[in-house]
Scaffold this active site. Structure first.
Site, short mmCIF file in Angstrom:
data_model
loop_
_atom_site.label_atom_id
_atom_site.label_comp_id
_atom_site.label_asym_id
_atom_site.label_seq_id
_atom_site.Cartn_x
_atom_site.Cartn_y
_atom_site.Cartn_z
N ARG A 151 58.85 18.90 11.52
CA ARG A 151 59.43 19.26 10.21
C ARG A 151 58.34 19.53 9.17
O ARG A 151 58.50 19.17 8.00
CB ARG A 151 60.37 18.16 9.70
N ARG A 198 61.41 19.78 2.86
CA ARG A 198 61.62 19.39 1.46
C ARG A 198 60.53 18.54 0.83
O ARG A 198 60.56 18.32 -0.38
CB ARG A 198 62.98 18.67 1.34
N ARG A 232 63.90 27.56 -0.97
CA ARG A 232 65.23 27.09 -0.57
C ARG A 232 66.22 27.36 -1.71
O ARG A 232 67.35 27.80 -1.46
CB ARG A 232 65.13 25.60 -0.26
N ASP A 248 66.89 26.13 12.81
CA ASP A 248 67.50 24.83 13.05
C ASP A 248 68.06 24.78 14.47
O ASP A 248 68.34 25.83 15.05
CB ASP A 248 68.63 24.55 12.05
N TYR A 259 76.66 17.04 18.05
CA TYR A 259 77.08 17.64 16.77
C TYR A 259 78.37 18.45 16.93
O TYR A 259 79.23 18.46 16.05
CB TYR A 259 75.97 18.54 16.22
#
Ligand code: CP3
Length: 349
Positions: free
Chosen positions: A28, A32, A41, A78, A155
């Site tokens: 990652r 953020r 973003r 992703d 998921y």
């Protein structure tokens, strides 16, 4: 012909060839914790628009490479792009993580699941791969990735994140036939998706099995590892005259490292709960190891970070086959200056 790699230490380490310094990248690494990521973003509006724009995905992929002396870039995308392309309707709700509008609820839903064409529904990912590869111009290799079938199925059945895995494990125990069909379709989708990424320019690929570690020993082999094996068997292992290393990562999967090494992959991600010296014993020199600093070490001061980096390097010990990384993704509240300390400490040795 594409530009030859100026820094191939990451690829060499995964192939267990000697390197003059331990390569490092960070799970990652685009995200953020970087203010410049948050700006792009915000400009993109929502997360999937960022992924769907080759220019913006390329920009955020490059951001950490401008700040830190990293030895690999990773495609910005992703793992949930595949279920989205299967028609599950991925969206991100503020502060809640990923959600699917049409989760898998029944055997009929599983039967109806399509296998997406990577050069159609997922063409936007391939466009990002090609543009990033061109932009890198051989600076460092580009990693492509996907989720493992079990992790994607979690998921897809839960409809988002979960703490107890009740729905997906419920289906696994009550209707194993449907679960196997879903995992087989997902494994076929992942294989063709990763092969398309390799054709578009990915120079290594990684499979993230974030949730394999919630399974029992028996169920891990049957419902997660078996399908990662299917993917390893189906991947192109060379492209453009270069070997494409394959890395598998099961979070909390330390006890299965030996079984994972037997799949014939090149590298294994290791989280911080398993010491690298123990991981080496379990894998008997069959694979390279990637990891495994606890991401929370980055909350500490520079001297502590340097000392903890040294401990990871020492636990791996001598010999080729180590790619330094965190044991899982970097947290969003980390100060980027601490990441520079980490990367430079790895290279200082
Ligand atoms: O490593 C990189 O820099 C490449 C990009 C990358 C992202 N997700 C970007 C992302 C990678 C490799 C992933 C993989 C991924 N996505 C995994 C497997 C790896 C792991 O961490 O175990 C998983 C389980 C996901 C699913 C996912 N996507 C979740 C749970 C979330 C929400 C995370 C959160 O903390 O809210 C995402 C969204 C996501 N994917 C973000 C990023 C940078 C944050 C989204 C945002 O900007 O709002």
């Amino acid at each position: 012909m594409s530009a030859p790699l100026k820094n191939d230490t990451f690829i060499r380490a995964l192939l267990k060839q000697p390197v003059d310094r331990t390569p490092v990248w960070i799970m990652r690494q685009a995200g953020r914790y970087l203010p410049e990521y948050k700006e792009v973003r915000a400009q993109a509006g929502d997360f999937m628009s960022l992924c769907r724009s080759a220019e913006l995905a390329c920009e955020v992929t490059m951001q950490p490479l401008r700040r830190f002396d990293l030895d690999a870039a990773i495609l910005f995308s992703d793992i949930l792009t595949i279920p989205d392309a299967m028609g599950l309707g991925l969206h991100f709700e503020a502060g809640e993580g990923p959600k699917f509008s049409n989760p898998i609820k029944s055997a009929a839903d599983v039967k109806a699941l399509p296998i997406p064409d990577p050069n159609d529904e997922l063409q936007y990912v391939m466009n990002a791969v090609s543009l990033i590869r061109k932009t890198l111009d051989g600076k460092v290799p580009l990693i492509g990735f996907s989720g493992s079938p079990w992790t994607l199925a979690s998921y897809m059945v839960e409809g988002g994140g979960t703490k107890d895995f009740g729905k997906v494990k419920g289906m696994m125990f009550s209707d194993p036939t449907s679960m196997h069909l879903m995992l087989d379709k997902t494994a076929q989708s992942v294989t063709s998706y990763l092969n398309a990424q390799i054709e578009a320019g990915a120079q290594a690929v990684m499979v993230f099995d974030t949730w394999g570690g919630v399974l029992s020993h028996e169920k891990y082999k049957e419902f997660s590892l078996q399908y990662m094996q299917q993917i390893v068997d189906g991947l192109k292992r060379t492209h453009d005259g270069q070997t494409i290393p394959v890395t598998l990562f099961t979070k909390n999967g330390g006890q299965w490292l030996g079984d994972m090494a037997d799949t014939g992959c090149d590298g294994l991600g290791v989280d911080w709960t398993t010491d690298l010296s123990r991981a080496k014993e379990l894998t008997k020199g069959k694979v390279a190891l990637q990891g495994n600093l606890d991401p929370s070490v980055l909350y500490a001061d520079d001297d502590t970070i340097k000392a903890e980096v040294k401990k990871v390097l020492t636990s791996f010990g001598d010999g080729p086959g180590h790619v330094f990384n965190l044991g899982h993704g970097i947290h969003q509240h980390i100060n980027p200056d601490r990441v520079k300390t980490l990367v430079d400490a790895v290279h200082a040795g």
